[in-house]
Scaffold this motif. Sequence first.
Motif, short mmCIF file in Angstrom:
data_model
loop_
_atom_site.label_atom_id
_atom_site.label_comp_id
_atom_site.label_asym_id
_atom_site.label_seq_id
_atom_site.Cartn_x
_atom_site.Cartn_y
_atom_site.Cartn_z
N ASP A 195 -24.41 -62.92 -55.32
CA ASP A 195 -25.62 -62.26 -55.82
C ASP A 195 -26.47 -63.30 -56.55
O ASP A 195 -25.96 -64.33 -56.99
CB ASP A 195 -25.23 -61.12 -56.78
CG ASP A 195 -26.29 -60.03 -56.87
OD1 ASP A 195 -26.03 -58.92 -56.37
OD2 ASP A 195 -27.38 -60.30 -57.44
N ASP A 196 -27.78 -63.00 -56.69
CA ASP A 196 -28.67 -63.90 -57.43
C ASP A 196 -28.83 -63.50 -58.89
O ASP A 196 -29.38 -64.26 -59.68
CB ASP A 196 -30.05 -63.98 -56.77
CG ASP A 196 -30.73 -62.62 -56.67
OD1 ASP A 196 -30.05 -61.64 -56.36
OD2 ASP A 196 -31.96 -62.55 -56.90
N ASP A 239 -31.40 -59.24 -51.16
CA ASP A 239 -32.63 -59.93 -51.58
C ASP A 239 -32.33 -61.24 -52.28
O ASP A 239 -31.57 -61.29 -53.25
CB ASP A 239 -33.45 -59.03 -52.52
CG ASP A 239 -34.09 -57.88 -51.77
OD1 ASP A 239 -34.78 -58.15 -50.77
OD2 ASP A 239 -33.90 -56.71 -52.17
N GLU A 240 -32.94 -62.31 -51.75
CA GLU A 240 -32.81 -63.66 -52.31
C GLU A 240 -31.46 -64.31 -51.97
O GLU A 240 -31.18 -65.41 -52.37
CB GLU A 240 -33.06 -63.63 -53.83
CG GLU A 240 -33.61 -64.89 -54.46
CD GLU A 240 -34.83 -65.49 -53.77
OE1 GLU A 240 -35.67 -64.78 -53.19
OE2 GLU A 240 -34.92 -66.72 -53.79
N ASP A 274 -24.98 -59.47 -51.69
CA ASP A 274 -26.32 -58.95 -52.00
C ASP A 274 -27.27 -59.34 -50.85
O ASP A 274 -26.94 -60.19 -50.01
CB ASP A 274 -26.77 -59.59 -53.32
CG ASP A 274 -28.16 -59.18 -53.72
OD1 ASP A 274 -28.53 -58.01 -53.52
OD2 ASP A 274 -28.89 -60.04 -54.26
MG LIG Z 1 -30.76 -60.05 -55.01
#
Ligand SMILES: [Mg+2]
Length: 218
Positions: free
Chosen positions: A158-159, A25-26, A23
């Motif tokens: 992933d977050d 973002d973050e 992933d």
């Molecule tokens: Mg993310």
Amino acid sequence: MLLIPDAEHDDLLLGERPLIVCDIDEVVLEFVTPFQAFLKHNGHELRPTSFRLNGNVFSLADSGETPEEEVARLLEAFFAAHDDWQTPVLEAAQSLERLSDVADIVFLTAMPPRHRPVRRRLLSRHGFDFPMIATEAAKGPAVLALHGARSHPVVFIDDIFVNLQSVRQHVPETLLLNLIANDVFRGLAPHPGDGVDIATDWPHAEKLIRAHFASFAP
Ligand SMILES: [Mg+2]
């Protein structure tokens, strides 16, 4: 060349070796921290008391909760200009560069495909030269389309709980890693669920990934 349904993506050509689906973002780009700065710049403030945006954004003018439609509008404006705001997560580029010696790396981002060109430029500017898929469809089917029935190890980072569990459902043999860059949000996050390991940072993630690959070695 593979084609992932409901997605826009770079050319995808996997080698006969492990696969890391990651992933953005973050995970490789900071999201919460620059979005907080963007909100302040636009007269709002994120005061996180739970692992979500809606309900945690307030107007700086009158301290009232910012309505969901306005949060959505701010998020869209942020993504349209995100290359001015988002920065790499600490050690992400270095870890992925080292791992790319032994594995194929593919980015899988849940952002609307219309923002893909800006994101592609931003990633390349920071040395993230790996192919990227942008889709708003579920992540499990995308990882299945990539990995298929190959016998090589596969990793997904992933977050977000639902993304990790989606991949768990569709490609159960995947090593699932939960990584959240922002300290406050990491503290607020729910447990990512059965079968998911928590990586506290990129050096930790890299260690877990290498141990997973080593367990496959003859
Ligand atoms: Mg993310």
